[in-house]
Scaffold this active site. Structure first.
Site, PDB file in Angstrom:
ATOM      1  N   GLY A  23      -1.113   0.546  -4.811  1.00 11.41           N
ATOM      2  CA  GLY A  23      -2.391  -0.042  -4.421  1.00 11.41           C
ATOM      3  C   GLY A  23      -3.518   0.565  -5.207  1.00 11.41           C
ATOM      4  O   GLY A  23      -3.689   1.788  -5.187  1.00 11.41           O
ATOM      5  N   TYR A  36      10.343  -4.256  -8.100  1.00  8.21           N
ATOM      6  CA  TYR A  36       9.070  -4.015  -8.775  1.00  8.21           C
ATOM      7  C   TYR A  36       8.235  -2.878  -8.180  1.00  8.21           C
ATOM      8  O   TYR A  36       7.712  -2.043  -8.906  1.00  8.21           O
ATOM      9  CB  TYR A  36       8.247  -5.312  -8.765  1.00  8.21           C
ATOM     10  N   ASN A  55       0.951   0.275   5.883  1.00  9.32           N
ATOM     11  CA  ASN A  55       1.508  -0.455   4.746  1.00  9.32           C
ATOM     12  C   ASN A  55       2.282  -1.627   5.317  1.00  9.32           C
ATOM     13  O   ASN A  55       3.168  -1.435   6.143  1.00  9.32           O
ATOM     14  CB  ASN A  55       2.427   0.454   3.932  1.00  9.32           C
ATOM     15  N   GLY A  56       1.939  -2.824   4.870  1.00 12.02           N
ATOM     16  CA  GLY A  56       2.653  -4.006   5.334  1.00 12.02           C
ATOM     17  C   GLY A  56       1.697  -5.118   5.681  1.00 12.02           C
ATOM     18  O   GLY A  56       0.522  -5.089   5.299  1.00 12.02           O
ATOM     19  N   CYS A  77       0.846  -1.193   0.000  1.00 14.86           N
ATOM     20  CA  CYS A  77       0.000   0.000   0.000  1.00 14.86           C
ATOM     21  C   CYS A  77       0.877   1.236   0.000  1.00 14.86           C
ATOM     22  O   CYS A  77       2.074   1.154   0.241  1.00 14.86           O
ATOM     23  CB  CYS A  77      -0.884   0.026   1.230  1.00 14.86           C
TER      24      CYS A  77
HETATM   25  O1  LIG Z   1       4.723 -13.265 -13.347  1.00 11.57           O
HETATM   26  P1  LIG Z   1       3.573 -12.364 -13.035  1.00 11.57           P
HETATM   27  O2  LIG Z   1       2.695 -12.958 -11.991  1.00 11.57           O
HETATM   28  O3  LIG Z   1       2.838 -11.916 -14.244  1.00 11.57           O
HETATM   29  O4  LIG Z   1       4.154 -11.070 -12.301  1.00 11.57           O
HETATM   30  C1  LIG Z   1       5.253 -10.327 -12.735  1.00 11.57           C
HETATM   31  C2  LIG Z   1       4.827  -9.232 -13.681  1.00 11.57           C
HETATM   32  O5  LIG Z   1       3.863  -8.345 -13.047  1.00 11.57           O
HETATM   33  C3  LIG Z   1       4.414  -7.048 -12.940  1.00 11.57           C
HETATM   34  O6  LIG Z   1       3.919  -6.188 -13.946  1.00 11.57           O
HETATM   35  P2  LIG Z   1       2.662  -5.228 -13.780  1.00 11.57           P
HETATM   36  O7  LIG Z   1       1.777  -5.359 -14.948  1.00 11.57           O
HETATM   37  O8  LIG Z   1       1.997  -5.469 -12.461  1.00 11.57           O
HETATM   38  O9  LIG Z   1       3.232  -3.747 -13.667  1.00 11.57           O
HETATM   39  P3  LIG Z   1       4.261  -2.858 -14.521  1.00 11.57           P
HETATM   40  O10 LIG Z   1       3.477  -2.207 -15.622  1.00 11.57           O
HETATM   41  O11 LIG Z   1       4.747  -1.870 -13.506  1.00 11.57           O
HETATM   42  O12 LIG Z   1       5.372  -3.682 -15.045  1.00 11.57           O
HETATM   43  C4  LIG Z   1       5.904  -7.227 -13.095  1.00 11.57           C
HETATM   44  O13 LIG Z   1       6.498  -6.059 -13.609  1.00 11.57           O
HETATM   45  C5  LIG Z   1       5.996  -8.359 -14.072  1.00 11.57           C
HETATM   46  O14 LIG Z   1       5.785  -7.882 -15.390  1.00 11.57           O
HETATM   47  N1  LIG Z   2      -0.137  -4.176   0.978  1.00 16.48           N
HETATM   48  C1  LIG Z   2      -0.364  -3.630   2.156  1.00 16.48           C
HETATM   49  O1  LIG Z   2       0.422  -2.848   2.670  1.00 16.48           O
HETATM   50  C2  LIG Z   2      -1.630  -4.083   2.833  1.00 16.48           C
HETATM   51  C3  LIG Z   2      -1.962  -3.468   4.173  1.00 16.48           C
HETATM   52  C4  LIG Z   2      -2.950  -4.340   4.965  1.00 16.48           C
HETATM   53  N2  LIG Z   2      -2.342  -5.586   5.328  1.00 16.48           N
HETATM   54  C5  LIG Z   2      -4.212  -4.562   4.140  1.00 16.48           C
HETATM   55  O2  LIG Z   2      -4.440  -5.635   3.648  1.00 16.48           O
HETATM   56  O3  LIG Z   2      -4.965  -3.626   3.996  1.00 16.48           O
HETATM   57 MG   LIG Z   3       5.506  -5.720 -15.498  1.00 17.57          MG
END
Ligand SMILES: O=P(O)(O)OC[C@H]1O[C@H](OP(=O)(O)OP(=O)(O)O)[C@H](O)[C@@H]1O
Ligand SMILES: NC(=O)CC[C@H](N)C(=O)O
Ligand SMILES: [Mg+2]
Length: 488
Positions: free
Chosen positions: A28, A255, A101-102, A2
């Site tokens: 998020g 990421y 967040n967490g 988050c």
């Molecule tokens: O193996 P997977 O389960 O598919 O997860 C990994 C992928 O998901 C994320 O991209 P995402 O589309 O969330 O965001 P981005 O546009 O920031 O790359 C990450 O950058 C990889 O591309």
């Molecule tokens: N990704 C997060 O930081 C999640 C915060 C909290 N555990 C929720 O589920 O709302």
């Molecule tokens: Mg991606």
């Protein structure tokens, strides 16, 4: 993951909180909320959806006050519903709103303690609401409402809670409270801005929120540290936990975070570029006579690494996939059906960049394999002679339990598969993963060679320790299958 922001201003803060949230949206996409304190009144507005959908001018007008917090949610506990959007509020003691967040790893024990010993009710399945009640109980034990009392309450939280947490809270009559778990797993950064009316402070998950609001980045909140900022702009801080191994989450650099953020004084952009260099060098070691014609990133997050791989290999970099800017991040979507459909809607190839070429596709990480399996096929359909795939992170083989929703090993493409088997499953001609030691040294870089990380999803080592049976219960509660049933 988050996104959180907290501001103590010399004038109204709601608009700045909103703007801060919009640049943390990548952390998020499911829900958003703002809580603002003014005198004896706490106003909260929250709901499901993107920041721009949750607030309108009417709701913003109601959020009056000079101390406030904001949250955008990617659920890792409980449901995705409106009830679990944040900030959460409790009316006693004083009136407290909190955003987290967490993810806690002892939520069930805490929930029981909160009910049986602290005699407080938690009405949702959210770990963050449990955390708020622990903080509220600890603050209630104090005689007076002072920064020192808040620090003792944070000490109480740090003694009782286990897991990843970066927290912002407003306490009526006190101001803004912020704290970070003793391992510093989740990021939190402190900033300051001078105005004609006096000094203002902000804390945020990522420094990019400080940048766009015109706050100077002072420093990261220390692991285990508590911060209190009074409505008059006085900053208090102190350590609220015995020293523990520092372990910032490495997946932020891989990421989660925006490349223009600084976390632990490390540029996320530079860390990703170094990941590209080490991975490029590995490719050259394994196949000095490789036949790669072009390096193509899988947008967005892999771009920095892909560019440096291409420089290291001395091979052309080409944007071969165009991303639909109106589709969000697919990995943080709650269900597998939606994730899988979104890849196709989100990325479309430019065939002339593939036709009759040996292409090296680069992604920052391969988690469930949702993206890469489809992308490899798209590259073939677009006419590529051979499709290689490189991942700037090592195979993800273990759950993440500190704020990234990868609870179930069965959903991970690398679980129980060798690299050769993953290569076959994804349908590529060659699959190259970054080594964990290279990833860690790429992130720590030349300036912080001794920095260690939470790399648990790659190594299976959990810095907080884990109770027996935890993973089994987590799987029952949070696998894609369990979520689907709950939604139905
Ligand atoms: O193996 P997977 O389960 O598919 O997860 C990994 C992928 O998901 C994320 O991209 P995402 O589309 O969330 O965001 P981005 O546009 O920031 O790359 C990450 O950058 C990889 O591309
Ligand atoms: N990704 C997060 O930081 C999640 C915060 C909290 N555990 C929720 O589920 O709302
Ligand atoms: Mg991606």
């Amino acid at each position: 993951m988050c996104g959180i922001v907290g501001i103590v201003g010399t004038s109204e803060v709601a608009a700045a909180l909103y703007d801060g949230l919009t640049v943390l949206q990548h952390r998020g996409q499911d829900a958003a909320g703002i809580a603002v304190a003014s005198g004896t009144v706490m106003r909260v507005h929250k709901g499901n959806g993107l920041v721009r959908d949750v607030f309108d001018s009417k709701s913003m007008d109601l959020l009056q006050g000079r101390v406030g917090i904001a949250h955008c949610r990617y659920p890792t506990a409980g449901s995705e519903g409106h009830d679990e959007a944040q900030p959460f509020y409790v009316n006693s003691p004083y009136g407290i709103a909190l955003a987290h967040n967490g993810n806690l790893v002892n939520t069930e024990q805490l929930r029981q303690q909160v009910f049986e010993t602290d005699r407080r009710n938690v009405n949702t399945q959210s770990d963050s609401e449990v955390l708020l009640n622990v903080f509220a109980h600890e603050l209630d034990r104090e005689r007076a409402l002072t920064p020192e009392a808040a620090f003792r309450a944070v000490e109480g939280v740090n003694r009782r809670a286990k897991g990843g947490y970066a927290v912002v809270a407003t306490v009526l009559g006190l101001g803004l409270v912020a704290f970070r778990d003793p391992h510093g797993i989740r990021p939190l950064v402190l900033g300051r801005r001078e105005t004609a009316e006096g000094v203002e402070y902000a804390v945020a998950s990522e420094s990019v929120a400080l940048d766009i609001l015109g706050f100077e980045r002072l420093r990261d909140v220390e692991p285990g540290e508590g911060i209190v900022i009074t409505p008059r702009g006085e900053l208090h801080h102190r350590q609220c936990a015995p020293q523990q191994p520092h372990a910032p989450c490495i997946f932020e650099y891989v990421y989660f975070a925006r490349p223009d953020s600084m976390i632990e004084n490390i540029s996320v952009h530079k860390a990703r570029m170094r990941m590209g260099v080490t991975l490029g060098e590995k490719i050259l070691r394994l196949r000095p006579d490789h036949d790669i014609d072009t390096v193509i990133p899988i947008p967005d997050t892999s771009r920095d690494a892909a560019l440096e791989i291409s420089n290291t290999l001395g091979v052309k970099y080409r944007e071969g996939f165009i991303k639909n800017r109106y589709v969000g991040r697919t990995f943080i979507m709650p269900g597998q059906g939606e994730r899988a459909k979104s890849v196709k809607r989100k990325l479309n190839p430019i065939p002339l960049e593939f036709r009759n070429r040996v292409v090296l596709l680069v992604d920052d990480s391969i988690v469930r394999g949702t993206t890469s399996k489809q992308i490899v096929q798209m590259a073939r359909d677009a006419g590529a002679k051979k499709v290689y795939l490189a991942s700037a992170a090592p195979p993800v083989r273990y759950p993440n339990i500190y704020g990234i929703d990868m609870p179930s090993v069965d959903e991970l493409v690398a679980h129980n598969r060798t690299e050769k088997e993953i290569e076959e499953f994804l349908g590529c001609d060659w699959l190259i993963y970054q080594d964990l030691a290279d990833l860690e040294s790429a992130v720590s870089g030349p300036k912080f060679p001794d920095l260690r990380f939470d790399s648990s999803c790659f190594s299976g080592e959990y810095v907080t320790g884990i109770e027996p049976g935890y993973f089994e219960r987590l799987q029952q509660l949070r696998s894609d299958e369990a979520k689907k049933k709950r939604r139905a």
